[in-house]
Design a protein around this motif. Structure first.
Motif, mmCIF file in Angstrom:
data_model
loop_
_atom_site.group_PDB
_atom_site.id
_atom_site.type_symbol
_atom_site.label_atom_id
_atom_site.label_comp_id
_atom_site.label_asym_id
_atom_site.label_seq_id
_atom_site.Cartn_x
_atom_site.Cartn_y
_atom_site.Cartn_z
ATOM 1 N N GLY A 1 0.820 -1.211 0.000
ATOM 2 C CA GLY A 1 0.000 0.000 0.000
ATOM 3 C C GLY A 1 0.850 1.256 0.000
ATOM 4 N N LEU A 2 1.916 1.249 0.785
ATOM 5 C CA LEU A 2 2.828 2.389 0.826
ATOM 6 C C LEU A 2 3.515 2.582 -0.517
ATOM 7 N N LEU A 3 3.962 1.483 -1.111
ATOM 8 C CA LEU A 3 4.632 1.564 -2.406
ATOM 9 C C LEU A 3 3.679 2.090 -3.478
ATOM 10 N N SER A 4 2.410 1.662 -3.436
ATOM 11 C CA SER A 4 1.433 2.123 -4.416
ATOM 12 C C SER A 4 1.249 3.635 -4.321
ATOM 13 N N LEU A 5 1.209 4.170 -3.094
ATOM 14 C CA LEU A 5 1.074 5.615 -2.920
ATOM 15 C C LEU A 5 2.322 6.346 -3.406
ATOM 16 N N LEU A 6 3.493 5.815 -3.081
ATOM 17 C CA LEU A 6 4.733 6.492 -3.470
ATOM 18 C C LEU A 6 4.956 6.478 -4.975
ATOM 19 N N GLN A 7 4.339 5.548 -5.685
ATOM 20 C CA GLN A 7 4.509 5.513 -7.135
ATOM 21 C C GLN A 7 3.736 6.628 -7.836
ATOM 22 N N ILE A 8 2.828 7.288 -7.123
ATOM 23 C CA ILE A 8 2.188 8.484 -7.674
ATOM 24 C C ILE A 8 3.209 9.615 -7.598
ATOM 25 N N PRO A 9 3.518 10.283 -8.717
ATOM 26 C CA PRO A 9 4.610 11.261 -8.744
ATOM 27 C C PRO A 9 4.303 12.542 -7.979
ATOM 28 N N ARG A 10 4.500 12.489 -6.671
ATOM 29 C CA ARG A 10 4.348 13.665 -5.827
ATOM 30 C C ARG A 10 5.111 13.428 -4.532
ATOM 31 N N GLU A 11 5.257 14.463 -3.724
ATOM 32 C CA GLU A 11 5.903 14.323 -2.432
ATOM 33 C C GLU A 11 4.833 14.120 -1.369
ATOM 34 N N TRP A 12 4.998 13.054 -0.577
ATOM 35 C CA TRP A 12 3.991 12.683 0.411
ATOM 36 C C TRP A 12 4.478 13.032 1.820
ATOM 37 N N VAL B 1 9.174 -6.749 -10.026
ATOM 38 C CA VAL B 1 8.247 -6.934 -11.140
ATOM 39 C C VAL B 1 8.940 -6.962 -12.495
ATOM 40 N N LEU B 2 9.682 -5.926 -12.866
ATOM 41 C CA LEU B 2 10.168 -5.764 -14.228
ATOM 42 C C LEU B 2 11.684 -5.827 -14.323
ATOM 43 N N ASP B 3 12.184 -6.493 -15.399
ATOM 44 C CA ASP B 3 13.605 -6.347 -15.703
ATOM 45 C C ASP B 3 13.764 -5.191 -16.684
ATOM 46 N N ASP B 4 15.006 -4.886 -17.075
ATOM 47 C CA ASP B 4 15.254 -3.710 -17.904
ATOM 48 C C ASP B 4 14.516 -3.769 -19.234
ATOM 49 N N ASP B 5 14.588 -4.911 -19.922
ATOM 50 C CA ASP B 5 13.950 -5.036 -21.229
ATOM 51 C C ASP B 5 12.436 -4.876 -21.127
ATOM 52 N N GLU B 6 11.859 -5.464 -20.069
ATOM 53 C CA GLU B 6 10.412 -5.345 -19.886
ATOM 54 C C GLU B 6 10.015 -3.894 -19.611
ATOM 55 N N ALA B 7 10.822 -3.200 -18.801
ATOM 56 C CA ALA B 7 10.521 -1.805 -18.487
ATOM 57 C C ALA B 7 10.580 -0.941 -19.736
ATOM 58 N N VAL B 8 11.597 -1.157 -20.576
ATOM 59 C CA VAL B 8 11.722 -0.387 -21.814
ATOM 60 C C VAL B 8 10.546 -0.685 -22.737
ATOM 61 N N ALA B 9 10.201 -1.973 -22.879
ATOM 62 C CA ALA B 9 9.093 -2.351 -23.759
ATOM 63 C C ALA B 9 7.784 -1.704 -23.317
ATOM 64 N N ILE B 10 7.539 -1.698 -22.009
ATOM 65 C CA ILE B 10 6.302 -1.101 -21.506
ATOM 66 C C ILE B 10 6.304 0.400 -21.718
ATOM 67 N N ALA B 11 7.442 1.054 -21.446
ATOM 68 C CA ALA B 11 7.522 2.505 -21.630
ATOM 69 C C ALA B 11 7.288 2.888 -23.082
ATOM 70 N N VAL B 12 7.881 2.145 -24.017
ATOM 71 C CA VAL B 12 7.691 2.439 -25.440
ATOM 72 C C VAL B 12 6.218 2.241 -25.821
ATOM 73 N N GLY B 13 5.620 1.156 -25.340
ATOM 74 C CA GLY B 13 4.211 0.907 -25.640
ATOM 75 C C GLY B 13 3.301 1.975 -25.075
ATOM 76 N N LEU B 14 3.583 2.444 -23.854
ATOM 77 C CA LEU B 14 2.770 3.492 -23.252
ATOM 78 C C LEU B 14 2.927 4.812 -23.991
ATOM 79 N N ALA C 1 3.636 8.147 -16.571
ATOM 80 C CA ALA C 1 4.192 9.077 -15.585
ATOM 81 C C ALA C 1 4.805 8.330 -14.414
ATOM 82 N N LYS C 2 4.141 7.265 -13.952
ATOM 83 C CA LYS C 2 4.678 6.475 -12.844
ATOM 84 C C LYS C 2 5.968 5.766 -13.237
ATOM 85 N N LEU C 3 5.978 5.158 -14.427
ATOM 86 C CA LEU C 3 7.134 4.369 -14.846
ATOM 87 C C LEU C 3 8.341 5.257 -15.118
#
Length: 320
Positions: free
Chosen positions: A10-21, A73-86, A106-108
């Protein structure tokens, strides 16, 4: 929340929103003490999540980009693939996932290491997509606005109006709205002291200023409807009424997403009310229904249909 793994997620989910908490806000959200939040932040750091803490009255916690992708969750290749797709989804405004793609991007991008952001940018500049029917939008501009909206920050950007003139704008962004094949930003223009709707494909050099947005009453409850209404105010609009020699339940699937309003009539037909910014669009919409019709208004549409009929007859050489 006494379940430590669930609380950490739950804490991680909140912190992934790009803001200062602020720690007090995180503690209130999760139903624990500020001391527990400090301990949980340390646990996330041990797991590889780069959580930055700042001191002072406005201080708090923020998830930042680290030297490597956090484990889990993600390795480097998966992160790049998702970012490009988004980025592709955000730029093309794919129906149904527009806002979700921008939020996820924005989160990624917030936690992507610099080397992976460079890879995403390299792939983006080296590839070309088949042009869509709408204008191309830079996903980087959308993520700036998405982050500023979440963090309640003001933004500045350059904006090109429809006549080609450019101006500098300072604004408080409220919401991104996707309609048709275009993105729009609803924001309070600080220099003009009023709400404005900006076409995202006409925006460039957007950046968050770090200044906080003032709490304001939104210009409307339904912002999507507000954008559509403002757009109709800016372009010539023809409102059409026609009777159709077919029942409404047969006409509805033929009209698709641009259905307008259909009213059943006692004789088994229906009356169609719609609007369009060109007479051609209304005429082709009617001709594509596959049934007889009578235009009641506007007279400009009647005249335009007569012109189209004349062209069609001339194309056949006058033969029956």
């Amino acid at each position: 929340m006494t379940d430590t793994p669930a609380r950490l997620l739950g804490l991680l989910s909140l912190l992934q929103i790009p803001r200062e908490w602020p720690g007090s806000e995180l503690a209130e959200r999760l139903g624990v003490s500020p001391r527990t939040i400090r301990r949980d932040v340390e646990r996330l750091r041990e797991l590889g999540y780069p959580v930055e803490a700042s001191r002072g009255v406005m201080g708090g916690y923020r998830l930042i980009a680290g030297t490597a992708m956090p484990p889990l969750v993600l390795d480097d290749d998966e992160a790049v693939a998702i970012a490009v797709g988004l980025r592709t989804a955000a730029g093309q405004a794919v129906d149904g996932i527009e806002e979700a793609s921008v939020r996820a991007l924005a989160k990624l991008e917030q936690i992507l290491p610099a080397r992976l952001r460079r890879r995403v940018g390299t792939i983006g500049t080296a590839t070309v997509a088949v042009p869509a029917t709408g204008p191309v939008v830079d996903p980087a501009q959308l993520t700036v606005f998405a982050g500023a909206i979440t963090n309640h920050e003001t933004v500045r950007f350059r904006y090109r109006a429809g006549d080609g003139t450019e101006s500098r704008r300072r604004a408080e962004p409220l919401r991104l709205v996707a309609t048709g094949r275009r993105w729009y930003l609803v924001a309070f223009d600080l220099d003009r002291d009023d709400w404005r709707v900006f076409r995202a494909d006409r925006v460039h050099a957007a950046e968050a200023t770090g200044g906080r947005s003032a709490p304001r009453r939104p210009p409307a409850t339904d912002l999507a409807a507000y954008v559509v209404e403002r757009l109709y105010d800016l372009v010539p609009t023809y409102r059409a009424v026609a009777t159709l020699a077919a029942p409404a339940d047969e006409i509805t699937p033929r009209l698709g997403t641009a259905a307008g309003e259909l009213t059943p009539l006692p004789d088994g037909g229906c009356r169609w009310r719609s609007h369009g910014d060109t007479l051609d669009w209304l005429a082709f919409r009617l001709l594509g229904l596959g049934c007889a019709f009578t235009v009641e208004e506007p007279p400009e549409l009647v005249a335009h249909l007569k012109i189209l009929a004349g062209r069609a007859l001339a194309g056949t050489g006058g033969r029956d």
